[in-house]
Design an enzyme around this catalytic site. Structure first.
Site, PDB file in Angstrom:
ATOM      1  N   ASP A  82       0.853  -1.193   0.000  1.00  0.00           N
ATOM      2  CA  ASP A  82       0.000   0.000   0.000  1.00  0.00           C
ATOM      3  C   ASP A  82       0.891   1.245   0.000  1.00  0.00           C
ATOM      4  O   ASP A  82       1.814   1.366   0.813  1.00  0.00           O
ATOM      5  CB  ASP A  82      -0.868  -0.045   1.274  1.00  0.00           C
ATOM      6  CG  ASP A  82      -1.950   1.002   1.292  1.00  0.00           C
ATOM      7  OD1 ASP A  82      -2.410   1.410   0.209  1.00  0.00           O
ATOM      8  OD2 ASP A  82      -2.373   1.388   2.406  1.00  0.00           O
ATOM      9  N   HIS A  83       0.631   2.164  -0.899  1.00  0.00           N
ATOM     10  CA  HIS A  83       1.358   3.442  -0.953  1.00  0.00           C
ATOM     11  C   HIS A  83       2.885   3.290  -1.029  1.00  0.00           C
ATOM     12  O   HIS A  83       3.614   3.946  -0.263  1.00  0.00           O
ATOM     13  CB  HIS A  83       1.001   4.333   0.253  1.00  0.00           C
ATOM     14  CG  HIS A  83      -0.408   4.825   0.226  1.00  0.00           C
ATOM     15  ND1 HIS A  83      -0.835   5.827  -0.607  1.00  0.00           N
ATOM     16  CD2 HIS A  83      -1.504   4.432   0.924  1.00  0.00           C
ATOM     17  CE1 HIS A  83      -2.136   6.034  -0.428  1.00  0.00           C
ATOM     18  NE2 HIS A  83      -2.562   5.195   0.486  1.00  0.00           N
ATOM     19  N   GLY A 183      -7.883   8.379   7.060  1.00  0.00           N
ATOM     20  CA  GLY A 183      -8.016   8.655   8.485  1.00  0.00           C
ATOM     21  C   GLY A 183      -9.461   8.658   8.961  1.00  0.00           C
ATOM     22  O   GLY A 183     -10.383   8.315   8.219  1.00  0.00           O
ATOM     23  N   HIS A 215      -9.145   4.822  -2.268  1.00  0.00           N
ATOM     24  CA  HIS A 215      -8.455   4.886  -0.965  1.00  0.00           C
ATOM     25  C   HIS A 215      -9.337   5.676   0.000  1.00  0.00           C
ATOM     26  O   HIS A 215     -10.331   6.278  -0.393  1.00  0.00           O
ATOM     27  CB  HIS A 215      -7.106   5.601  -1.130  1.00  0.00           C
ATOM     28  CG  HIS A 215      -6.059   4.720  -1.719  1.00  0.00           C
ATOM     29  ND1 HIS A 215      -4.959   4.300  -1.013  1.00  0.00           N
ATOM     30  CD2 HIS A 215      -5.965   4.159  -2.951  1.00  0.00           C
ATOM     31  CE1 HIS A 215      -4.227   3.523  -1.788  1.00  0.00           C
ATOM     32  NE2 HIS A 215      -4.806   3.421  -2.977  1.00  0.00           N
ATOM     33  N   ALA A 217     -11.457   4.893   2.271  1.00  0.00           N
ATOM     34  CA  ALA A 217     -12.862   4.516   2.117  1.00  0.00           C
ATOM     35  C   ALA A 217     -13.460   3.877   3.374  1.00  0.00           C
ATOM     36  O   ALA A 217     -14.435   3.144   3.294  1.00  0.00           O
ATOM     37  CB  ALA A 217     -13.014   3.588   0.921  1.00  0.00           C
ATOM     38  N   SER A 218     -12.881   4.175   4.528  1.00  0.00           N
ATOM     39  CA  SER A 218     -13.530   3.709   5.760  1.00  0.00           C
ATOM     40  C   SER A 218     -14.786   4.529   6.008  1.00  0.00           C
ATOM     41  O   SER A 218     -14.830   5.727   5.706  1.00  0.00           O
ATOM     42  CB  SER A 218     -12.582   3.869   6.960  1.00  0.00           C
ATOM     43  OG  SER A 218     -11.669   2.797   7.014  1.00  0.00           O
ATOM     44  N   ASN A 258     -10.316   0.473  -0.131  1.00  0.00           N
ATOM     45  CA  ASN A 258      -9.296   0.384   0.931  1.00  0.00           C
ATOM     46  C   ASN A 258      -9.876   0.725   2.301  1.00  0.00           C
ATOM     47  O   ASN A 258     -10.501   1.778   2.465  1.00  0.00           O
ATOM     48  CB  ASN A 258      -8.173   1.388   0.647  1.00  0.00           C
ATOM     49  CG  ASN A 258      -7.239   0.915  -0.442  1.00  0.00           C
ATOM     50  OD1 ASN A 258      -7.543  -0.019  -1.174  1.00  0.00           O
ATOM     51  ND2 ASN A 258      -6.090   1.565  -0.554  1.00  0.00           N
ATOM     52  N   SER A 261      -8.809   2.548   8.653  1.00  0.00           N
ATOM     53  CA  SER A 261      -9.298   3.217   9.869  1.00  0.00           C
ATOM     54  C   SER A 261     -10.394   2.426  10.578  1.00  0.00           C
ATOM     55  O   SER A 261     -10.428   2.375  11.818  1.00  0.00           O
ATOM     56  CB  SER A 261      -9.797   4.628   9.527  1.00  0.00           C
ATOM     57  OG  SER A 261      -8.724   5.411   9.087  1.00  0.00           O
TER      58      SER A 261
HETATM   59  P1  13P Z   1      -9.004   4.741   5.562  1.00  0.00           P
HETATM   60  O1  13P Z   1      -8.160   5.614   6.430  1.00  0.00           O
HETATM   61  O2  13P Z   1     -10.258   5.438   5.142  1.00  0.00           O
HETATM   62  O3  13P Z   1      -9.272   3.420   6.167  1.00  0.00           O
HETATM   63  O4  13P Z   1      -8.188   4.465   4.194  1.00  0.00           O
HETATM   64  C1  13P Z   1      -7.207   3.464   4.143  1.00  0.00           C
HETATM   65  C2  13P Z   1      -6.401   3.520   2.897  1.00  0.00           C
HETATM   66  O5  13P Z   1      -6.695   4.177   1.931  1.00  0.00           O
HETATM   67  C3  13P Z   1      -5.181   2.686   2.866  1.00  0.00           C
HETATM   68  O6  13P Z   1      -4.443   2.910   1.710  1.00  0.00           O
HETATM   69  O1  G3H Z   2      -3.386   4.985   3.663  1.00  0.00           O
HETATM   70  C1  G3H Z   2      -2.680   4.646   4.601  1.00  0.00           C
HETATM   71  C2  G3H Z   2      -3.030   3.510   5.456  1.00  0.00           C
HETATM   72  O2  G3H Z   2      -4.071   3.834   6.329  1.00  0.00           O
HETATM   73  C3  G3H Z   2      -1.829   2.994   6.159  1.00  0.00           C
HETATM   74  O3  G3H Z   2      -1.485   3.788   7.234  1.00  0.00           O
HETATM   75  O4  G3H Z   2       0.922   4.240   6.787  1.00  0.00           O
HETATM   76  O5  G3H Z   2      -0.047   4.513   9.103  1.00  0.00           O
HETATM   77  O6  G3H Z   2       0.266   2.238   8.113  1.00  0.00           O
HETATM   78  P1  G3H Z   2       0.013   3.698   7.853  1.00  0.00           P
HETATM   79 ZN    ZN Z   3      -4.527   4.908   0.950  1.00  0.00          ZN
END
Ligand code: 13P
Ligand code: G3H
Ligand code: ZN
Length: 313
Positions: A82-83, A183, A215, A217-218, A258, A261
């Site tokens: 991720d990222h 977040g 992304h 998407a919580s 994704n 959060s």
């Molecule tokens: P949330 O913070 O909305 O869960 O997003 C997570 C995310 O995009 C991880 O890459």
């Molecule tokens: O988009 C980021 C994710 O929520 C991952 O967060 O880099 O703190 O592990 P993190």
């Molecule tokens: Zn993300």
């Protein structure tokens, strides 16, 4: 079943009008909670690891825990970075057994994003087991890896760039910015949550059949925010993306949603509650058992009511 890349999962999700949940993993309890829910509902899964998660838990531990989940569930599971923020990080994950990576060049000038993403794609696609690559265009607001992006600085994806970006880089999926945010504080107090479905539609017209990623998407489930607040936390202004909007997105070209959060909130809410009710407890197994159950319940809810991926494994 061995780990899979995202190619076939996305194709089926696109055609079937559902999305695959991409859940961030940091430890054993989170992996168990997510994968137990998916097993009970026979759902495909993406387990994703951020740079921070890899630094926290160690690459080998995470890979081995995910391998254990494969043995226990026999589900199609993608192990995804991720990222990713550099070619070197993506290469290290690809060489270390990940079946999918994201290279996030969204903060770079356009041509630099294209060049970096293309470099990762060339490496990933040349592996014996084709590794899939997610790129990103447009920037989300919120906090990720301790970097905070103000809502004012965030920008929606420009639909006129997507065809050029996908063609020149060769990415397998594209993360876009249509109003989601990383977040637990996605909108200002009083602000109405809104996603730009018009931009998504424009992008889909220009990239027919191509998998789109959301992304941030919580939905920041109120039940867990309330639990945290009830047991000594302070998250009064936490607000997420309404689940009906996410369900609508999952029915469209959005094939990957994704969620991090909501996992953190379920885990933390549950641990706060347990410790509040059992102040003398100090056996981690006692409070981590309901916390793992909370993650499992939350993920089951997402699979059934948001992603639509139940029975699709
Ligand atoms: P949330 O913070 O909305 O869960 O997003 C997570 C995310 O995009 C991880 O890459
Ligand atoms: O988009 C980021 C994710 O929520 C991952 O967060 O880099 O703190 O592990 P993190
Ligand atoms: Zn993300």
């Amino acid at each position: 079943m061995p780990l899979v890349n995202s190619k076939e999962l996305f194709q089926k999700a696109y055609e079937g009008g559902y999305a695959i949940g991409a859940f961030n993993v940091n430890n054993m309890e989170i992996i168990q909670g997510i994968t137990e829910a998916a097993k009970e509902l026979n759902s495909p899964l993406i387990l994703q690891v951020s740079k921070g998660a890899r630094a926290y838990a160690n690459h080998t531990y995470l890979v081995k825990l995910v391998e254990a989940a494969l043995i226990e569930t026999d589900l199609p599971i993608v192990l995804h970075l991720d990222h990713g923020d550099s070619f070197e990080l993506c290469k290290s994950c690809i060489d270390g057994g990940f079946t999918s990576v994201m290279i996030d060049g969204s903060g770079l000038p356009y041509e630099e994003n294209v060049a970096l993403t293309k470099k990762v794609v060339e490496y990933a696609h040349s592996r014996e087991n084709y590794v899939t690559v997610e790129g990103e265009l447009g920037t989300l607001a919120g906090v990720e890896d301790e970097v905070s992006v103000d809502a004012e600085e965030a920008s929606y994806t420009n639909p006129s760039q997507v065809q050029d970006f996908v063609t020149r880089t060769g990415v397998d999926s594209l993360a876009i910015a249509i109003g989601t945010s990383h977040g637990a504080f996605k909108f200002k107090p009083g602000q109405k949550p809104q996603l730009r479905f018009d931009i998504l539609e424009e992008i889909t017209k220009r990239l027919p059949g191509f998998p789109i990623v959301l992304h941030g998407a919580s939905s920041v489930i109120p039940e867990y925010v309330a639990m945290i607040n009830q047991y000594g936390g302070k998250m009064d202004d936490a607000i997420g993306i309404p689940e009906d909007m996410l369900r609508e997105a999952a029915r469209s070209a959005v094939c990957k949603i994704n969620i991090d959060s909501d996992i953190r909130l379920a885990l933390t809410g549950s641990i706060r509650k347990y410790m509040g009710e059992h102040p003398g407890e100090f056996d981690p197994r006692k409070y981590l058992t309901p916390a793992r159950e909370a993650v499992k319940g939350m993920v089951a809810h997402k699979i059934k009511n948001v992603l639509g991926s139940e029975g699709k494994a």
